[in-house]
Scaffold this active site. Structure first.
Site, PDB file in Angstrom:
ATOM      1  N   ASP A  10      -5.339 -15.851  -8.524  1.00  0.00           N
ATOM      2  CA  ASP A  10      -4.657 -14.811  -7.749  1.00  0.00           C
ATOM      3  C   ASP A  10      -3.274 -14.636  -8.399  1.00  0.00           C
ATOM      4  OD1 ASP A  10      -3.741 -13.219  -5.490  1.00  0.00           O
ATOM      5  OD2 ASP A  10      -2.667 -15.018  -4.839  1.00  0.00           O
ATOM      6  N   ASP A  12       0.038 -12.738  -6.679  1.00  0.00           N
ATOM      7  CA  ASP A  12       1.194 -12.861  -5.782  1.00  0.00           C
ATOM      8  C   ASP A  12       1.133 -14.140  -4.964  1.00  0.00           C
ATOM      9  OD1 ASP A  12       2.690 -10.423  -6.276  1.00  0.00           O
ATOM     10  OD2 ASP A  12       0.904  -9.405  -5.556  1.00  0.00           O
ATOM     11  N   GLU A  19       6.454 -12.709  -3.407  1.00  0.00           N
ATOM     12  CA  GLU A  19       6.526 -11.866  -2.204  1.00  0.00           C
ATOM     13  C   GLU A  19       7.954 -11.547  -1.776  1.00  0.00           C
ATOM     14  OE1 GLU A  19       4.482  -9.906  -1.208  1.00  0.00           O
ATOM     15  OE2 GLU A  19       2.499 -10.709  -1.607  1.00  0.00           O
ATOM     16  N   GLY A  53       0.401  -2.775  -1.109  1.00  0.00           N
ATOM     17  CA  GLY A  53       1.687  -2.201  -0.708  1.00  0.00           C
ATOM     18  C   GLY A  53       1.555  -0.926   0.114  1.00  0.00           C
ATOM     19  N   LYS A  54       0.669  -0.038  -0.316  1.00  0.00           N
ATOM     20  CA  LYS A  54       0.519   1.238   0.419  1.00  0.00           C
ATOM     21  C   LYS A  54      -0.079   0.972   1.809  1.00  0.00           C
ATOM     22  CE  LYS A  54      -1.703   3.677  -2.880  1.00  0.00           C
ATOM     23  NZ  LYS A  54      -1.572   3.122  -4.230  1.00  0.00           N
ATOM     24  N   GLU A  55      -1.065   0.096   1.840  1.00  0.00           N
ATOM     25  CA  GLU A  55      -1.695  -0.269   3.123  1.00  0.00           C
ATOM     26  C   GLU A  55      -0.662  -0.920   4.043  1.00  0.00           C
ATOM     27  OE1 GLU A  55      -2.818  -0.831   0.122  1.00  0.00           O
ATOM     28  OE2 GLU A  55      -4.932  -0.301  -0.011  1.00  0.00           O
ATOM     29  N   HIS A  78       5.863   3.700  -2.425  1.00  0.00           N
ATOM     30  CA  HIS A  78       5.196   2.608  -3.136  1.00  0.00           C
ATOM     31  C   HIS A  78       5.545   2.631  -4.625  1.00  0.00           C
ATOM     32  CE1 HIS A  78       1.497   0.433  -4.698  1.00  0.00           C
ATOM     33  NE2 HIS A  78       2.081  -0.443  -3.911  1.00  0.00           N
ATOM     34  N   LYS A  81       9.070   1.364  -4.933  1.00  0.00           N
ATOM     35  CA  LYS A  81       9.068  -0.090  -4.703  1.00  0.00           C
ATOM     36  C   LYS A  81       8.556  -0.824  -5.941  1.00  0.00           C
ATOM     37  CE  LYS A  81       5.943  -3.375  -3.534  1.00  0.00           C
ATOM     38  NZ  LYS A  81       4.845  -3.752  -4.391  1.00  0.00           N
TER      39      LYS A  81
HETATM   40  C1  XBP Z   1      -0.827  -9.763  -2.504  1.00  0.00           C
HETATM   41  C2  XBP Z   1      -0.495  -8.492  -1.943  1.00  0.00           C
HETATM   42  C3  XBP Z   1       0.036  -7.409  -2.744  1.00  0.00           C
HETATM   43  C4  XBP Z   1       1.550  -7.328  -2.929  1.00  0.00           C
HETATM   44  C5  XBP Z   1       1.978  -5.911  -3.100  1.00  0.00           C
HETATM   45  O1  XBP Z   1      -1.737  -9.610  -3.555  1.00  0.00           O
HETATM   46  O2  XBP Z   1      -0.724  -8.317  -0.783  1.00  0.00           O
HETATM   47  O3  XBP Z   1      -0.366  -6.275  -2.044  1.00  0.00           O
HETATM   48  O4  XBP Z   1       2.236  -7.864  -1.815  1.00  0.00           O
HETATM   49  O5  XBP Z   1       1.368  -5.327  -4.184  1.00  0.00           O
HETATM   50  P1  XBP Z   1      -2.423 -10.884  -4.306  1.00  0.00           P
HETATM   51  P2  XBP Z   1       1.258  -3.720  -4.337  1.00  0.00           P
HETATM   52  O6  XBP Z   1      -3.901 -10.717  -4.106  1.00  0.00           O
HETATM   53  O7  XBP Z   1      -2.044 -10.753  -5.758  1.00  0.00           O
HETATM   54  O8  XBP Z   1      -1.904 -12.143  -3.697  1.00  0.00           O
HETATM   55  O9  XBP Z   1       2.461  -3.112  -3.715  1.00  0.00           O
HETATM   56  O10 XBP Z   1       1.204  -3.460  -5.812  1.00  0.00           O
HETATM   57  O11 XBP Z   1       0.004  -3.281  -3.633  1.00  0.00           O
HETATM   58 MG    MG Z   2      -1.686 -14.122  -3.083  1.00  0.00          MG
END
Ligand code: XBP
Ligand code: MG
Length: 259
Positions: A10, A12, A19, A53-55, A78, A81
């Site tokens: 994964d 983030d 985050e 992010g958009k969601e 978005h 951001k």
């Molecule tokens: C974690 C997320 C991501 C980021 C935002 O993703 O929830 O949506 O917080 O990214 P991961 P975007 O599966 O990598 O842990 O704004 O690009 O959607």
């Molecule tokens: Mg993650």
């Protein structure tokens, strides 16, 4: 016996503690757009329930403001951001978490395949990988699956199904490295053995079904980066994990867990 053939990372919260930078970048975008919204840490922890992010913006507007938002505003917020977030990455402010680079190097040295399965935007992944591991590192990964690979995001397993399909692997031939409830839910929905490294935003999450939950992978010989076991599946033994989780540890855990 099922052989371990790939480690799927994964992004983030797992490769790096990103985050907080996403949160700061969201707030920057809101301010630039003349909005008075401000997501503090407590609120952002709640908003992380929704991936993407958009969601996440739509979820905030509907569930916290009881309002609706035009799709073009969601898209422009978005974009702003992500531009700000990627500027933070390029300034070198988001280091890899402990043990990540060592593990990736071990995998490369022993022909263990590596891949990425994330719900974040493509540019966020490529910039983070390039900034933390070097431009060439993008070629180290057999496959990078991101928000565009699987529009239905975690906790749905789609992104993992997508990456397994691309690599021609079965779930039990891999291990997923995750940091959150949404991540473990996505991976374990299709029976991928999952290692969780928690962080400040996910420490209170439930990790049912995870193979092991730890504080961090940890770095061999570094007392400041020690892996603490938080929870471990009954088929595994805590003694398998010394001060850190390396490829040997992952192989041993995988064997005990899948056979
Ligand atoms: C974690 C997320 C991501 C980021 C935002 O993703 O929830 O949506 O917080 O990214 P991961 P975007 O599966 O990598 O842990 O704004 O690009 O959607
Ligand atoms: Mg993650």
């Amino acid at each position: 016996m099922t052989e371990l053939k790939a480690i799927i990372f994964d992004v983030d919260g797992t490769l790096a503690n990103t985050e907080e930078a996403h949160r700061i970048a969201f707030n920057y975008a809101f301010e630039q757009a003349g909005l008075s919204w401000n997501w503090d840490v407590e609120l952002y922890t709640k908003l992380l329930k929704v991936t993407g992010g958009k969601e996440r913006i739509r979820f905030y507007v509907s569930d916290f403001l009881n309002e609706t938002i035009a799709q073009d505003l969601v898209v422009s917020l978005h974009e702003a951001k992500n531009a700000q977030y990627q500027a933070i990455i390029k300034r070198g402010e988001l280091p890899l978490r402990s043990g990540i680079l060592s593990l990736i190097n071990e995998c490369r040295a022993s022909n263990m395949k590596i891949a990425i399965a994330t719900t974040t935007s493509p540019g966020n992944v490529t910039n983070l990988v390039a900034a933390t591991m070097g431009e060439d590192a993008l070629g180290w990964f057999e496959y990078i699956a991101d928000a565009e690979s699987a529009p239905i995001k975690k906790p749905a397993p789609d992104v993992y199904e997508f990456v397994l399909d691309k690599m021609g692997l079965k779930p039990e031939e891999t291990i997923a490295l995750e940091d959150s409830y949404n991540g473990v839910a996505a991976a374990t929905a299709i029976n991928i053995p999952t290692v969780i490294t928690v962080n400040n935003y996910t420490a209170q999450d439930k990790f049912e079904g995870a193979m092991i939950v730890v504080s961090e992978l940890g770095e061999a010989g570094d007392a400041t980066a020690k892996c603490e076991v938080i929870n471990i599946d009954a088929k595994l033994d805590k003694a398998m994990v010394g001060d850190n989780i390396d490829l040997g540890t992952l192989k041993a855990m995988h064997k005990a867990f899948t056979n």
